[in-house]
Scaffold this active site. Structure first.
Site, PDB file in Angstrom:
ATOM      1  N   GLU A  20       2.007   2.449  15.531  1.00  0.00           N
ATOM      2  CA  GLU A  20       3.250   1.676  15.695  1.00  0.00           C
ATOM      3  C   GLU A  20       4.401   2.668  15.511  1.00  0.00           C
ATOM      4  O   GLU A  20       5.110   2.985  16.452  1.00  0.00           O
ATOM      5  CB  GLU A  20       3.310   0.551  14.662  1.00  0.00           C
ATOM      6  CG  GLU A  20       4.606  -0.275  14.723  1.00  0.00           C
ATOM      7  CD  GLU A  20       4.720  -1.317  13.592  1.00  0.00           C
ATOM      8  OE1 GLU A  20       4.005  -1.208  12.573  1.00  0.00           O
ATOM      9  OE2 GLU A  20       5.564  -2.237  13.744  1.00  0.00           O
ATOM     10  N   ASP A  34       3.900 -10.661  16.601  1.00  0.00           N
ATOM     11  CA  ASP A  34       4.014  -9.914  15.340  1.00  0.00           C
ATOM     12  C   ASP A  34       4.696 -10.753  14.247  1.00  0.00           C
ATOM     13  O   ASP A  34       4.005 -11.368  13.440  1.00  0.00           O
ATOM     14  CB  ASP A  34       4.772  -8.591  15.587  1.00  0.00           C
ATOM     15  CG  ASP A  34       4.429  -7.509  14.583  1.00  0.00           C
ATOM     16  OD1 ASP A  34       3.538  -7.727  13.741  1.00  0.00           O
ATOM     17  OD2 ASP A  34       5.055  -6.425  14.637  1.00  0.00           O
ATOM     18  N   ASP A  35       6.017 -10.760  14.217  1.00  0.00           N
ATOM     19  CA  ASP A  35       6.791 -11.520  13.219  1.00  0.00           C
ATOM     20  C   ASP A  35       7.896 -12.268  13.961  1.00  0.00           C
ATOM     21  O   ASP A  35       9.066 -11.858  13.939  1.00  0.00           O
ATOM     22  CB  ASP A  35       7.403 -10.557  12.190  1.00  0.00           C
ATOM     23  CG  ASP A  35       6.345  -9.740  11.480  1.00  0.00           C
ATOM     24  OD1 ASP A  35       5.674 -10.295  10.576  1.00  0.00           O
ATOM     25  OD2 ASP A  35       6.154  -8.562  11.846  1.00  0.00           O
TER      26      ASP A  35
HETATM   27  N1  ADE Z   1       3.861  -6.459   8.314  1.00  0.00           N
HETATM   28  C1  ADE Z   1       4.454  -7.425   9.020  1.00  0.00           C
HETATM   29  N2  ADE Z   1       4.835  -6.968  10.215  1.00  0.00           N
HETATM   30  C2  ADE Z   1       4.447  -5.664  10.280  1.00  0.00           C
HETATM   31  C3  ADE Z   1       4.539  -4.656  11.265  1.00  0.00           C
HETATM   32  N3  ADE Z   1       5.116  -4.855  12.445  1.00  0.00           N
HETATM   33  N4  ADE Z   1       4.035  -3.441  10.972  1.00  0.00           N
HETATM   34  C4  ADE Z   1       3.475  -3.215   9.789  1.00  0.00           C
HETATM   35  N5  ADE Z   1       3.366  -4.130   8.839  1.00  0.00           N
HETATM   36  C5  ADE Z   1       3.842  -5.356   9.072  1.00  0.00           C
HETATM   37 ZN    ZN Z   2       2.017  -6.404  12.764  1.00  0.00          ZN
END
Ligand code: ADE
Ligand code: ZN
Length: 345
Positions: A207, A285-286
């Site tokens: 990432e 993701d979030d």
């Molecule tokens: N925890 C929540 N979202 C994350 C992300 N994108 N990368 C790493 N840890 C996370």
């Molecule tokens: Zn993640």
């Protein structure tokens, strides 16, 4: 995906919503600002923001760590099983409207234990909603226990032991939080233990961290899937290996933009990854923090890139093939997608 299509009579009708599996989703990252305030009030907690606008002003991130600081801080409102259940229900309702038909949901137990919330509280709160998600929302689900890579392996091992001892309904483990400086190899024993326990294995890699972390996650941890993985594009040999092994990469385009892993969506490597034949899927993701759910990710990708119908179907098919769902459930979803005739790299 969402949006509208023009018909001959010029009437706007919704575009077809493809059935997809969401494979990269942190349940704590679905906590919307409104729910943060509602839970704070229910639990008698004072928030360090005067209101929704002041909270929303903080959703401007410079990198992964700047997001993680707010993400962990906002979890303070999650105190009871009911809080975890309400958050999970809100996600599933929205995910169903986005076309998600199967979701593999990560939670961060260590982030709750460190605040004095019992393992049973967070696990049972989320799991109680997942248990009937297919009947209630038309979304089959499974739970992934994610471990915080900036904490020790000993801490992760202790939590995994406790999850197994309580019979927590987890199907897999994952590895998340601050990537750079916390390489996958730090968790070799954790993954060996999880494998022995019959759990499926995934980990965030590539990432913000280098392509070498992806290689380490495959070789040292033995993961079946890589979360993010966009940095593989720096290493042509690795791309070839991932293509040959059909190794799934759960890509999160809007997250990558908001956390500045890429400058703009137009700079995102997803089209190049598809062209290279990588097994990529689109995930949120979030979503409460990054401006959208799976449908929003697809809509913005479509607005920026000329994704063909074939590309969209391929992304949807990849998500289903790459899931940890039963073969029966996968077949059901593939049938729903395209009568079973779906492309797979
Ligand atoms: N925890 C929540 N979202 C994350 C992300 N994108 N990368 C790493 N840890 C996370
Ligand atoms: Zn993640």
């Amino acid at each position: 995906m969402p949006g509208t299509e023009e018909t001959e009579s010029d009437v706007l009708v919704p575009a077809r919503l493809l059935p997809v599996a969401e494979l990269h989703l942190h349940i704590e990252g679905t906590l919307q600002p409104e729910l943060i305030f509602a839970l704070a009030e229910r639990n008698g907690l004072e928030l360090p923001y005067s209101g929704l606008d002041e909270l929303r002003e903080r959703y401007e991130f410079t990198d992964l760590q700047s997001f993680l600081d707010l993400y962990y801080a906002n979890m303070a409102v999650l105190r009871t099983e009911q809080d975890f259940a309400d958050m999970t229900r809100a996600y599933l309702e929205r995910a169903a409207a986005a076309g998600v038909r199967h979701a593999e949901i990560m939670m961060d137990p260590q982030a709750h234990l460190s605040r004095g919330v019992a393992l049973e509280t967070c696990v049972n709160g989320v799991a109680s909603v997942l248990a009937t998600s297919e009947q209630d929302f038309g979304v089959s689900t499974l739970l992934i226990a994610a471990f915080l890579r900036d904490l020790s392996e000993e801490s992760a091992l202790e939590v995994l032991d406790n999850l197994l001892a309580m019979g927590a309904p987890i199907a897999a483990i994952g590895l998340d939080s601050a990537e750079v400086g916390n390489p996958p190899a730090k968790f070799e024993r954790l993954y060996a233990k999880a494998r022995e326990a019959g759990l499926r294995l995934t980990a965030h890699a590539g990432e913000e961290g280098p392509a070498s972390y992806i290689i380490e996650a495959l070789d040292v941890l033995g993961v079946e899937r890589i979360d993010h993985g966009i940095r593989c594009m720096d290493d042509p040999d690795l791309v070839e290996r991932l293509v040959d092994g059909r190794i799934p990469l759960t890509v999160c385009p809007l997250s990558n933009v908001r956390l500045r892993a890429v400058d703009t969506l137009a700079d995102h490597p997803l089209p190049a990854m598809l062209a290279a034949g990588l097994n990529v899927s689109v995930n949120s993701d979030d979503p409460a923090y990054f401006g959208g759910y799976v449908d929003d990710n697809f809509a913005q990708l479509e607005a920026v890139f000329a994704l063909s119908e074939f590309d969209k179907a391929r992304l949807a098919a990849n998500s289903i093939h790459s899931s940890f769902a039963s073969e029966e459930r996968k077949a059901e979803l593939l049938e729903e997608l395209n009568g079973g005739e779906v492309p797979h790299p």
